[in-house]
Design a protein around this motif. Structure first.
Motif, short mmCIF file in Angstrom:
data_model
loop_
_atom_site.label_atom_id
_atom_site.label_comp_id
_atom_site.label_asym_id
_atom_site.label_seq_id
_atom_site.Cartn_x
_atom_site.Cartn_y
_atom_site.Cartn_z
N ARG A 1 0.83 -1.21 0.00
CA ARG A 1 0.00 0.00 0.00
C ARG A 1 0.86 1.25 0.00
O ARG A 1 0.55 2.24 -0.69
CB ARG A 1 -0.90 0.00 1.24
CG ARG A 1 -1.92 -1.13 1.27
CD ARG A 1 -2.84 -0.98 2.47
NE ARG A 1 -3.69 -2.16 2.66
CZ ARG A 1 -4.63 -2.26 3.59
NH1 ARG A 1 -4.83 -1.25 4.43
NH2 ARG A 1 -5.36 -3.36 3.69
N VAL B 1 0.85 4.26 -2.95
CA VAL B 1 0.63 5.68 -2.68
C VAL B 1 1.84 6.49 -3.12
O VAL B 1 1.71 7.59 -3.67
CB VAL B 1 0.33 5.90 -1.18
CG1 VAL B 1 0.17 7.39 -0.88
CG2 VAL B 1 -0.93 5.15 -0.78
N SER C 1 2.78 9.55 2.30
CA SER C 1 2.35 8.18 2.07
C SER C 1 2.11 7.46 3.38
O SER C 1 1.11 6.73 3.54
CB SER C 1 3.42 7.43 1.25
OG SER C 1 3.64 8.06 0.01
N ARG D 1 -1.12 8.68 4.87
CA ARG D 1 -2.29 8.19 4.16
C ARG D 1 -2.54 6.71 4.49
O ARG D 1 -3.68 6.30 4.75
CB ARG D 1 -2.08 8.37 2.66
CG ARG D 1 -3.21 7.81 1.80
CD ARG D 1 -4.50 8.58 2.04
NE ARG D 1 -4.38 9.96 1.66
CZ ARG D 1 -4.60 10.42 0.43
NH1 ARG D 1 -4.97 9.58 -0.52
NH2 ARG D 1 -4.49 11.71 0.16
N VAL D 2 -1.49 5.90 4.50
CA VAL D 2 -1.65 4.47 4.78
C VAL D 2 -2.07 4.24 6.22
O VAL D 2 -2.78 3.27 6.52
CB VAL D 2 -0.34 3.72 4.46
CG1 VAL D 2 -0.41 2.27 4.90
CG2 VAL D 2 -0.05 3.79 2.96
#
Length: 714
Positions: free
Chosen positions: A506, A510, A520, A523-524
């Protein structure tokens, strides 16, 4: 009388320098100078054998030169030969004194069945010349044999160490090539990639040790990178790594694409790793079968034979049984566990001995370390006493007093942080560090044994059986509590390792979309990551308070002591130096984590069968021991209960049954079962789950079974 032992005293004094050389560097240097002074002229410089031995010294990374090692080998062989000659004289004299007895004395000592040995064991009277010849032969034989064996072992040990290093290099080469490939894709210069790998030797094993030699050649000997790599190819013990470095040197020299070459090699070694895993599983299967045969069945048969011999009054076998139960079986099992640990060492990774003291907010980005080799350096502690003169003659500006005060507060906090964490959340502390359970339960167990045994000791009623009960019950509590916490820890680590590949995939997706690594990660962190949710949230919190992403990853590694996390953070932390485009690096890290987990899961599935076999062998061991203790011994006639059969029993092989110490045999059987239970459990954990710690649950179960069986026996 004291003069008789003067040669032995001289041998003991000669052995002192050898002990000092093994324990201290100064003693080793002094012994080396002595060896060079005595034997330097005896060392041959040329020849095929000398060239091979010199190459072995390079392959094991020994500090001694060939002349130094060869001279010390001759010195060691000479000293051992001298000691063996002296001991040979005493040995021959001792044998003569031992067997200088009359045949009547031998017959009075041995059972009637062995009287035929009376004439064989008595030495004839020897003349002075014959005695001298015998002593000289014994002295020369033992001396020459000792010196020759020492000389052979010293050189053969080099071959053994080189082969061991070659095996470890082959096992870690796939991870190393992945490291090279990931950092080369990120744009880092190849010399810097080599230096980064050399700084992470504890993570990437013996392959990184090899690269570290090339780095030292560049940094200290002034060699260019290509020459250092070619020299590395000539001096590595691993054929596989030699081919890799030879081809790498050719690629570097021709100007071809390094990432393309490393990509091909990475895929090749991934396939090789799977084949090697199959071979490793076959080796473990063979070792499991050998363990059951040699360490469980063989001692059981030997004990049974000795017990029957003792009951038949053929000889006094109880002392030998005690040696087997209390020394032979434990030492053999410890040696087997050490061997298992040595062959599974490459499956683990350790963190560098370094501390990350990154404080959120005010001290964001500040990183300190006490390890000069660590790759986690940063801002030093600022001075707080005005300006100072630098070593180059310039003036160092005065430091901010608030920053200096903050450092002092941080240092004071870190000195007591472990206690604060322990008291604030002891369950989490124990779950993350199961060894802490032993720090608490072992002293409590010893204290409970002392408190429970003290009244019996004062009253004079303390027996070995009573003390055994107290010790076994305390051991069950200690081992059982540690086993529970260790199992929770293992399952937590397994769950985290299972979530790592998905997390990295993931993160790569991103990052490929154009976000920075910090964005990133943030966001993850909002997605569902299973067992990694809490840790990734703490990672995001660190960065929200101003901690650099690379340092936050290292803090994550410090919180999760798992090989997969260690390798991932090391790879990403080094890649962040070169580029913010880490998508390919993340994919590589995800593939490596997935491969590691798949191989680990396959090994565990293969080893379940052999763990069950170890349990079954232990149950058979208990059944036979219990039968001997509860069926065979009580069924034999004793002096009080035996019928009057005249001289049949008194003169036959059952004559000594009335003198059998049944309680001593029962106690010995009980202790043997406990020893076998403990070590069988530890071996099961080492085989099935790569760690003796994970064998604590098996040991606790087997200890409980053995204790319950003997409690139920009549």
């Amino acid at each position: 009388m004291m003069l008789e032992y003067l040669p032995l005293a001289v041998v003991a004094i000669v052995g002192v320098p050898l002990a000092l050389a093994a324990l201290t560097r100064r003693g080793d240097r002094a012994l080396t100078r002595l060896a060079l002074a005595l034997f330097d002229g005896w060392v041959a410089d040329r020849g095929r054998r000398q060239r091979e031995r010199r190459e072995l010294l390079y392959e094991v990374h020994l500090e001694d030169t060939y002349r130094m090692y060869a001279s010390k080998t001759l010195l060691y062989a000479g000293l051992v030969a001298l000691a063996g000659s002296v001991v040979g004289v005493y040995l021959a004299a001792g044998v003569l004194a031992l067997f200088k007895i009359s045949p009547e004395t031998v017959r009075a000592t041995l059972p009637q069945q062995l009287w035929f040995l009376a004439d064989l064991l008595v030495f004839p009277d020897l003349s002075l010349g014959e005695l001298f010849t015998l002593l000289a032969f014994s002295s020369a034989t033992l001396g020459v044999a000792g010196g020759a064996i020492t000389y052979w072992i010293r050189w053969e040990n080099l071959s053994y160490r080189a082969n061991a290093r070659a095996r470890q290099i082959d096992e870690s080469i796939a991870r190393t090539v992945a490291f090279f490939y990931a950092l080369s894709r990120s744009g880092m210069a190849f010399p810097e990639i080599m230096r980064s790998l050399a700084r992470n030797r504890s993570v990437y094993g013996e392959t990184a040790e090899e690269v570290a030699v090339a780095v030292k050649s560049m940094d200290y000997a002034g060699l260019d990178m290509l020459s250092a790599i070619e020299r590395l190819a000539d001096r590595t013990p691993s054929q596989k790594f030699r081919e890799f470095t030879d081809n790498l040197a050719s690629v570097l020299q021709s100007g071809q694409s390094i990432p393309a070459y490393l990509d091909d090699q990475y895929e090749r070694y991934r396939e090789d790793a799977e084949a090697e895993q199959e071979a490793f599983l076959e080796l473990l299967a063979t070792l499991a079968e050998a363990y059951v045969s040699v360490f469980v069945v063989a001692p059981l048969l030997f004990i049974t034979i000795l017990v029957i011999m003792g009951l038949m009054a053929i000889g006094r076998t109880l002392p030998l049984l005690r040696v087997i139960a209390y020394f032979a079986v434990p030492l053999a099992n410890v040696g087997f566990i050490i061997y298992l640990d040595s062959i599974t060492e490459s499956l683990r990774a350790t963190r560098e001995a370094r501390e990350i003291d990154a404080a959120p907010g005010l001290l964001a980005g500040v990183r300190r370390t006490d390890d000069p080799d660590a790759d986690r350096t940063g801002t030093e502690r600022p001075a707080v006493e005005g300006s100072a003169v630098r070593s180059d003659g310039g003036e160092r500006p005065a430091a901010d007093s608030s920053a200096g005060l903050a450092f002092e507060r941080l240092a004071a906090f870190e000195r007591v942080r472990w206690l604060r964490d322990l008291l604030s959340n002891p369950a989490r502390t124990l779950r993350e560090n199961p060894v802490y359970v032993l720090y608490a339960t072992v002293p409590l167990g010893v204290l409970s044994v002392v408190l429970r045994a003290w009244p019996h000791l004062v009253a004079g009623t303390l027996t070995v059986e009573t003390l055994d009960d107290f010790v076994v019950q305390a051991a069950l509590v200690v081992v059982g509590s540690f086993a529970v916490v260790q199992e929770l820890h293992r399952r937590r680590i397994d769950a985290i390792e299972a979530a790592v590949p998905d997390f990295l995939d993931r993160l790569a997706s991103v990052n490929e979309a154009g976000m920075s690594i910090v964005e990133s990660l943030e966001r993850v962190a909002d997605t569902e990551l299973g067992a990694l949710d809490a840790e990734v949230e703490r990672l995001r919190t660190d960065m929200a308070w101003g901690v650099e992403a690379r340092t936050a990853l290292y803090r994550l590694e410090d919180r999760i002591d798992a090989p997969v996390i260690t390798r991932v953070t090391t790879l990403l932390g080094n890649a962040m130096h070169a580029s913010s485009d880490l998508a390919r690096v993340l994919r590589i890290a995800a593939d490596e984590a997935q491969d590691t987990r798949r191989l680990k899961r396959k090994r565990r599935q293969e080893m379940v069968t052999y763990v069950v076999i170890i349990y079954l062998a232990f149950v058979v061991f208990l059944v036979i021991i219990g039968s001997l203790n509860s069926i065979l011994i009580p069924s034999l006639p004793t002096g009080a209960a035996a019928p009057d059969t005249g001289g049949a029993i008194s003169g036959g092989p059952l004559a000594g049954i009335s003198e059998v110490d049944v309680e001593a045999y029962t106690l010995l059987f009980f202790h043997t079962a406990l020893v076998q239970a403990l070590f069988s459990g530890l071996v099961a954990g080492q085989m099935g789950e790569t760690s003796v710690k994970n064998g604590a649950k098996h040991a606790a179960v087997m200890l409980a079974i053995a204790y319950a069986v003997f409690l139920l026996l009549p």
